[in-house]
Write a protein that holds these residues in place. Sequence first.
Motif, PDB file in Angstrom:
ATOM      1  N   UNK A 149      24.162  84.185  21.131  1.00  0.00           N
ATOM      2  CA  UNK A 149      25.101  85.304  21.189  1.00  0.00           C
ATOM      3  C   UNK A 149      24.583  86.501  21.966  1.00  0.00           C
ATOM      4  N   UNK A 150      23.267  86.668  22.087  1.00  0.00           N
ATOM      5  CA  UNK A 150      22.724  87.779  22.875  1.00  0.00           C
ATOM      6  C   UNK A 150      23.092  87.663  24.344  1.00  0.00           C
ATOM      7  N   UNK A 151      23.387  86.462  24.793  1.00  0.00           N
ATOM      8  CA  UNK A 151      23.681  86.224  26.207  1.00  0.00           C
ATOM      9  C   UNK A 151      25.163  86.073  26.492  1.00  0.00           C
ATOM     10  N   UNK A 152      26.025  86.490  25.557  1.00  0.00           N
ATOM     11  CA  UNK A 152      27.474  86.386  25.739  1.00  0.00           C
ATOM     12  C   UNK A 152      28.144  87.736  25.570  1.00  0.00           C
ATOM     13  N   UNK A 153      29.128  88.010  26.391  1.00  0.00           N
ATOM     14  CA  UNK A 153      29.986  89.174  26.248  1.00  0.00           C
ATOM     15  C   UNK A 153      31.401  88.729  26.613  1.00  0.00           C
ATOM     16  N   UNK A 154      32.421  89.350  26.037  1.00  0.00           N
ATOM     17  CA  UNK A 154      33.797  89.010  26.416  1.00  0.00           C
ATOM     18  C   UNK A 154      34.049  89.351  27.887  1.00  0.00           C
ATOM     19  N   UNK A 155      34.840  88.551  28.538  1.00  0.00           N
ATOM     20  CA  UNK A 155      35.191  88.801  29.946  1.00  0.00           C
ATOM     21  C   UNK A 155      36.704  88.889  30.054  1.00  0.00           C
ATOM     22  N   UNK A 189      34.490  91.906  40.032  1.00  0.00           N
ATOM     23  CA  UNK A 189      34.405  91.816  38.595  1.00  0.00           C
ATOM     24  C   UNK A 189      33.316  92.753  38.101  1.00  0.00           C
ATOM     25  N   UNK A 190      33.559  93.359  36.971  1.00  0.00           N
ATOM     26  CA  UNK A 190      32.556  94.265  36.420  1.00  0.00           C
ATOM     27  C   UNK A 190      31.829  93.595  35.253  1.00  0.00           C
ATOM     28  N   UNK A 191      30.568  93.316  35.462  1.00  0.00           N
ATOM     29  CA  UNK A 191      29.742  92.673  34.441  1.00  0.00           C
ATOM     30  C   UNK A 191      29.247  93.712  33.442  1.00  0.00           C
ATOM     31  N   UNK A 192      28.847  93.291  32.238  1.00  0.00           N
ATOM     32  CA  UNK A 192      28.306  94.227  31.255  1.00  0.00           C
ATOM     33  C   UNK A 192      27.071  94.940  31.817  1.00  0.00           C
ATOM     34  N   UNK A 193      26.885  96.219  31.481  1.00  0.00           N
ATOM     35  CA  UNK A 193      25.776  96.978  32.044  1.00  0.00           C
ATOM     36  C   UNK A 193      24.425  96.733  31.372  1.00  0.00           C
ATOM     37  N   UNK A 194      24.406  96.233  30.147  1.00  0.00           N
ATOM     38  CA  UNK A 194      23.161  96.125  29.400  1.00  0.00           C
ATOM     39  C   UNK A 194      22.531  94.744  29.493  1.00  0.00           C
ATOM     40  N   UNK A 195      21.210  94.750  29.395  1.00  0.00           N
ATOM     41  CA  UNK A 195      20.468  93.502  29.298  1.00  0.00           C
ATOM     42  C   UNK A 195      20.574  92.994  27.868  1.00  0.00           C
ATOM     43  N   UNK A 196      20.640  91.681  27.654  1.00  0.00           N
ATOM     44  CA  UNK A 196      20.710  91.160  26.289  1.00  0.00           C
ATOM     45  C   UNK A 196      19.408  91.348  25.532  1.00  0.00           C
ATOM     46  N   UNK A 197      18.348  91.789  26.200  1.00  0.00           N
ATOM     47  CA  UNK A 197      17.054  91.971  25.548  1.00  0.00           C
ATOM     48  C   UNK A 197      16.934  93.292  24.797  1.00  0.00           C
ATOM     49  N   UNK A 198      17.960  94.158  24.899  1.00  0.00           N
ATOM     50  CA  UNK A 198      17.928  95.410  24.143  1.00  0.00           C
ATOM     51  C   UNK A 198      17.921  95.092  22.656  1.00  0.00           C
ATOM     52  N   UNK A 199      17.326  95.964  21.861  1.00  0.00           N
ATOM     53  CA  UNK A 199      17.200  95.726  20.425  1.00  0.00           C
ATOM     54  C   UNK A 199      18.552  95.659  19.731  1.00  0.00           C
ATOM     55  N   UNK A 200      19.541  96.357  20.254  1.00  0.00           N
ATOM     56  CA  UNK A 200      20.850  96.370  19.619  1.00  0.00           C
ATOM     57  C   UNK A 200      21.713  95.214  20.099  1.00  0.00           C
ATOM     58  N   UNK A 201      22.546  94.724  19.223  1.00  0.00           N
ATOM     59  CA  UNK A 201      23.459  93.646  19.592  1.00  0.00           C
ATOM     60  C   UNK A 201      24.877  94.176  19.757  1.00  0.00           C
ATOM     61  N   UNK A 202      25.013  95.501  19.958  1.00  0.00           N
ATOM     62  CA  UNK A 202      26.328  96.082  20.148  1.00  0.00           C
ATOM     63  C   UNK A 202      26.988  95.419  21.347  1.00  0.00           C
TER      64      UNK A 202
END
Length: 106
Positions: free
Chosen positions: A68-74, A1-14
């Motif tokens: 929401x910073x700790x969630x991404x679609x899977x 499985x490929x997890x999101x590459x970014x940490x949720x601590x980045x300033x952007x919520x993209x």
Amino acid sequence: MSAPPLSPNHATLVGATPPDTIGAGDRVWVRRAGSWRPGIVLQSNASAATVRYRPSETIGTGVDTVTRNSLRPRHDHDPYLDKATVADPDRPAPALATRTSARTGI
């Protein structure tokens, strides 16, 4: 499985997933203990979501409420989570509860 590459601590919520746009049973990535873990939404509201997720590579799961910073679609399939129902596994199925109640008279 490929997890999101970014940490949720980045300033952007993209890429962040607003919890009120997801529903029970939706597949998500959950950021916990420094890594992205596969999860399933149990319930959500405008500020957070309660998810069942795999905290490690084993078949065990955990339940936590995340923002929401700790969630991404899977979109990837997880063989342990995606076969399970969204219902609480510790609660008996309604049919079983009815039969148990009828036997005990409760």
